[in-house]
Design an enzyme around this catalytic site. Structure first.
Site, PDB file in Angstrom:
ATOM      1  N   ASP A  16      60.424  65.805  51.262  1.00 39.26           N
ATOM      2  CA  ASP A  16      61.487  64.877  50.874  1.00 39.26           C
ATOM      3  C   ASP A  16      62.729  65.081  51.740  1.00 39.26           C
ATOM      4  O   ASP A  16      63.018  66.198  52.175  1.00 39.26           O
ATOM      5  CB  ASP A  16      61.837  65.119  49.395  1.00 39.26           C
ATOM      6  CG  ASP A  16      62.556  63.929  48.788  1.00 39.26           C
ATOM      7  OD1 ASP A  16      62.589  62.856  49.428  1.00 39.26           O
ATOM      8  OD2 ASP A  16      63.097  64.061  47.677  1.00 39.26           O
ATOM      9  N   HIS A  33      61.682  59.511  59.274  1.00 37.33           N
ATOM     10  CA  HIS A  33      60.242  59.744  59.090  1.00 37.33           C
ATOM     11  C   HIS A  33      59.616  60.229  60.408  1.00 37.33           C
ATOM     12  O   HIS A  33      58.719  61.073  60.395  1.00 37.33           O
ATOM     13  CB  HIS A  33      59.555  58.474  58.591  1.00 37.33           C
ATOM     14  CG  HIS A  33      60.025  58.043  57.226  1.00 37.33           C
ATOM     15  ND1 HIS A  33      60.147  58.929  56.172  1.00 37.33           N
ATOM     16  CD2 HIS A  33      60.420  56.838  56.746  1.00 37.33           C
ATOM     17  CE1 HIS A  33      60.582  58.279  55.102  1.00 37.33           C
ATOM     18  NE2 HIS A  33      60.766  57.017  55.427  1.00 37.33           N
ATOM     19  N   LEU A 127      41.893  75.516  59.338  1.00 39.31           N
ATOM     20  CA  LEU A 127      42.861  75.056  58.333  1.00 39.31           C
ATOM     21  C   LEU A 127      42.415  73.694  57.804  1.00 39.31           C
ATOM     22  O   LEU A 127      42.168  72.775  58.589  1.00 39.31           O
ATOM     23  CB  LEU A 127      44.256  74.929  58.966  1.00 39.31           C
ATOM     24  CG  LEU A 127      45.342  74.327  58.070  1.00 39.31           C
ATOM     25  CD1 LEU A 127      45.779  75.317  56.991  1.00 39.31           C
ATOM     26  CD2 LEU A 127      46.569  73.916  58.891  1.00 39.31           C
TER      27      LEU A 127
HETATM   28  C1  FPP Z   1      60.312  61.313  51.610  1.00 33.16           C
HETATM   29  O1  FPP Z   1      61.574  61.241  52.190  1.00 33.16           O
HETATM   30  C2  FPP Z   1      59.294  61.158  52.628  1.00 33.16           C
HETATM   31  C3  FPP Z   1      58.381  60.171  52.665  1.00 33.16           C
HETATM   32  C4  FPP Z   1      58.285  59.106  51.671  1.00 33.16           C
HETATM   33  C5  FPP Z   1      57.430  60.098  53.753  1.00 33.16           C
HETATM   34  C6  FPP Z   1      56.956  61.421  54.262  1.00 33.16           C
HETATM   35  C7  FPP Z   1      56.359  61.196  55.571  1.00 33.16           C
HETATM   36  C8  FPP Z   1      56.474  62.032  56.624  1.00 33.16           C
HETATM   37  C9  FPP Z   1      57.123  63.336  56.648  1.00 33.16           C
HETATM   38  C10 FPP Z   1      55.917  61.642  57.894  1.00 33.16           C
HETATM   39  C11 FPP Z   1      54.480  61.872  57.910  1.00 33.16           C
HETATM   40  C12 FPP Z   1      53.913  60.595  57.663  1.00 33.16           C
HETATM   41  C13 FPP Z   1      52.807  60.159  58.142  1.00 33.16           C
HETATM   42  C14 FPP Z   1      52.701  58.732  58.043  1.00 33.16           C
HETATM   43  C15 FPP Z   1      51.753  61.031  58.743  1.00 33.16           C
HETATM   44  P1  FPP Z   1      62.566  60.120  51.669  1.00 33.16           P
HETATM   45  O2  FPP Z   1      62.402  58.937  52.551  1.00 33.16           O
HETATM   46  O3  FPP Z   1      62.334  59.862  50.222  1.00 33.16           O
HETATM   47  O4  FPP Z   1      63.938  60.801  51.905  1.00 33.16           O
HETATM   48  P2  FPP Z   1      65.270  60.576  51.050  1.00 33.16           P
HETATM   49  O5  FPP Z   1      65.013  61.191  49.700  1.00 33.16           O
HETATM   50  O6  FPP Z   1      66.286  61.327  51.827  1.00 33.16           O
HETATM   51  O7  FPP Z   1      65.541  59.106  50.993  1.00 33.16           O
END
Ligand code: FPP
Length: 243
Positions: A16, A33, A127
């Protein structure tokens, strides 16, 4: 490194904070992302290096469809791009990729990419890397129960456990959530029954190898009782940490 002797067998992560990382830099959320993919690549490598056997990450939840269309399509594109770019290297590093989630609403192109990645890496054993995509813990429990009912099988803890989407790996030992929120958000509801939880204020793009080591060091200091008393554990009845 102190954590080295008690490395968890299975680490699960709610990644997150990508959006906030980007917004603080006046960048579009998708840039966060992208940076999240960089952090994930480093995380997979580090976990493999220190002897973690299973890594499960929450990349896209069943509820993420409700985000702005631009962000959803950005995440889909990122997944497609990450698959073509990262899979050959992950394969070289002995990583077995497994996608967990409902594939029925994904595009044909994305579904094909997921199947390819799983097929190419199927023989790897260093892994196991589970990417939860269009996943929700409630979805998993419901699909497992529906499958059992359709086959006329009894619904028991053991049969549900076998029907769950993560039935190819043991339950997580440590669940990390970055980004400062302290909730599970529909991730691994069934499998996290006895998992140790670790919350970090760091945003996912900033969660580096040192941060993983800090989480593991914290985990190494926990007493896992699995419903027993502390005295039972110290009397030699201690359930072995899954390391
Ligand atoms: C949450 O951060 C994150 C996500 C919803 C996506 C997680 C994805 C990745 C780390 C990239 C890897 C992805 C793929 C497609 C392989 P948020 O957007 O909710 O952050 P915020 O809480 O700051 O808004």
């Amino acid at each position: 490194m102190t954590a080295q002797r008690q490395v968890p067998n299975h680490i699960a992560i709610v990644m997150d904070g990508n959006g906030r990382w980007a917004t603080r830099r006046f960048l579009p959320r998708v840039a966060g992302h992208k940076k999240g993919v960089d952090a994930l690549r480093a995380c997979v490598r580090h976990c493999g290096d220190i002897g973690v056997k299973v890594l499960t990450v929450f990349a896209f939840s069943s509820e993420n469809w409700n985000r702005p269309a631009e962000e959803v399509s950005g995440l889909m594109e990122l997944l497609a791009m990450a698959l073509s770019r990262e899979v050959p290297q992950l394969h070289k590093e002995g990583v077995r990729i497994h996608f967990v989630g409902d594939r029925s609403s994904l595009s044909e192109k994305v579904r094909h990419g997921l199947a390819q990645a799983e097929q190419v890496t199927a023989g790897n054993t260093r892994l196991a890397f589970n990417i939860c995509f269009n996943y929700g813990g409630r979805w998993d429990i419901a699909q497992a129960a529906a499958g059992l009912a359709a086959r006329g099988e009894a619904i028991t803890e053991a049969s549900l456990d076998r029907a769950m989407a993560l039935n190819h790996v043991p339950d997580p030992d440590l669940l990390i959530r970055t980004g400062g929120e302290m909730r599970i958000s529909n991730f691994l509801l069934w499998q996290a029954a006895y998992t140790e939880l670790y919350f970090s204020d760091k945003l996912w793009p900033e969660f580096d190898a040192a941060a993983i080591d800090a989480a593991i060091a914290d985990y190494a200091g926990r007493e896992r009782r699995f419903g027993r008393t502390s005295a039972q554990l110290s009397g030699g009845d201690r359930r072995k940490k899954a390391a």
